[in-house]
Design an enzyme around this catalytic site. Structure first.
Site, PDB file in Angstrom:
ATOM      1  N   LYS A  83       0.861  -1.186   0.000  1.00  0.00           N
ATOM      2  CA  LYS A  83       0.000   0.000   0.000  1.00  0.00           C
ATOM      3  C   LYS A  83       0.896   1.234   0.000  1.00  0.00           C
ATOM      4  CE  LYS A  83      -4.321   0.996   2.462  1.00  0.00           C
ATOM      5  NZ  LYS A  83      -4.994   0.798   3.754  1.00  0.00           N
ATOM      6  N   VAL A  84       0.638   2.126  -0.949  1.00  0.00           N
ATOM      7  CA  VAL A  84       1.429   3.363  -1.041  1.00  0.00           C
ATOM      8  C   VAL A  84       0.485   4.562  -1.054  1.00  0.00           C
ATOM      9  CG1 VAL A  84       3.312   2.231  -2.326  1.00  0.00           C
ATOM     10  CG2 VAL A  84       1.478   3.375  -3.590  1.00  0.00           C
TER      11      VAL A  84
END
Ligand code: G3P
Length: 219
Positions: A83-84
């Site tokens: 997740k960014v």
């Protein structure tokens, strides 16, 4: 529509996985902090409970360090989804990770243009936060409609993962729009099963069945 649970609480994840209706898990730094668990350990444990994607978020803000963190996180298990955040560095990281097939969830999306950028970066999932959008005087569901329209206009394969869901109405509206995934706190998932007339109906059937004095053979 896929159902993910938005938590790092193992007991809740196990309970929901047992229903056979859980398709994945999302976590974030706040949920990890709330769990009180070691990030690497709890993520590994979650990945062993569900077969589907388990989002684990990088915490660095620059691309180089995000890549290094992602490298560590993706070794945890095959079903880890990195997740960014929706920033220039986050999307650079997304593009690079997607090049070798790593799953990526782009988070903290609050506009349709941001979602368009994430799709162009090849994100596996885009996470628009509907609850926080509503809280700030915007229309979270209008955002989902816009993203859905744009993705269908261009045939983007990025899945719309509706996040920051606060209630069953958010889930219903997401499903009506055609969002791919809803990630929900455990209480919201459990709430979907509930209806006062279901409970009342069961009460009536149990009472009437008792009057018959019969049993259904189970052995
Ligand atoms: O995991 C991201 C998102 O679902 C957070 O929700 O309730 O903190 O806005 P919330």
């Amino acid at each position: 529509m896929k159902f993910f649970v938005d938590t790092a609480e193992i007991a809740d994840i196990k309970e929901l996985a047992e229903t056979g209706l859980l398709d994945g898990v999302t976590t974030n730094p706040s949920l990890i902090a709330k769990s009180g668990r070691d990030f690497m350990e709890v993520t590994k444990e979650i990945c062993g409970i569900v077969d589907g994607p388990v989002s684990a978020e990088v915490v660095a803000l620059d691309h180089e360090t995000m890549m290094k963190e992602a490298e560590t996180l993706r070794k945890i298990a095959d079903n880890v989804c990195i997740k960014v955040p929706l920033t220039i560095d986050g999307l650079k990281t997304c593009k690079k990770l997607r090049a070798d097939g790593t799953m990526v969830n782009v988070t903290l999306c609050f506009s349709a243009n941001q979602a368009l950028l994430a799709a162009k970066a090849g994100a596996s999932f885009i996470s628009p936060f509907v609850g926080r959008h509503d809280d700030n005087g915007f229309d979270g569901m209008a955002l989902i409609e816009d993203i859905h329209q744009i993705y269908s206009n261009y045939g983007f394969e990025t899945e719309i993962l509706v996040a920051s869901i606060r209630n069953p109405v958010h889930v219903l509206q997401s499903a009506l729009i055609g969002a791919d995934v809803a990630t929900m706190p455990p209480a919201v998932i459990k709430g979907l099963f509930k209806h006062v007339l279901t409970d009342k109906g069961i009460e009536g059937f149990v009472a009437d069945w008792a009057k018959t004095g019969q049993t259904i053979p189970t052995a």
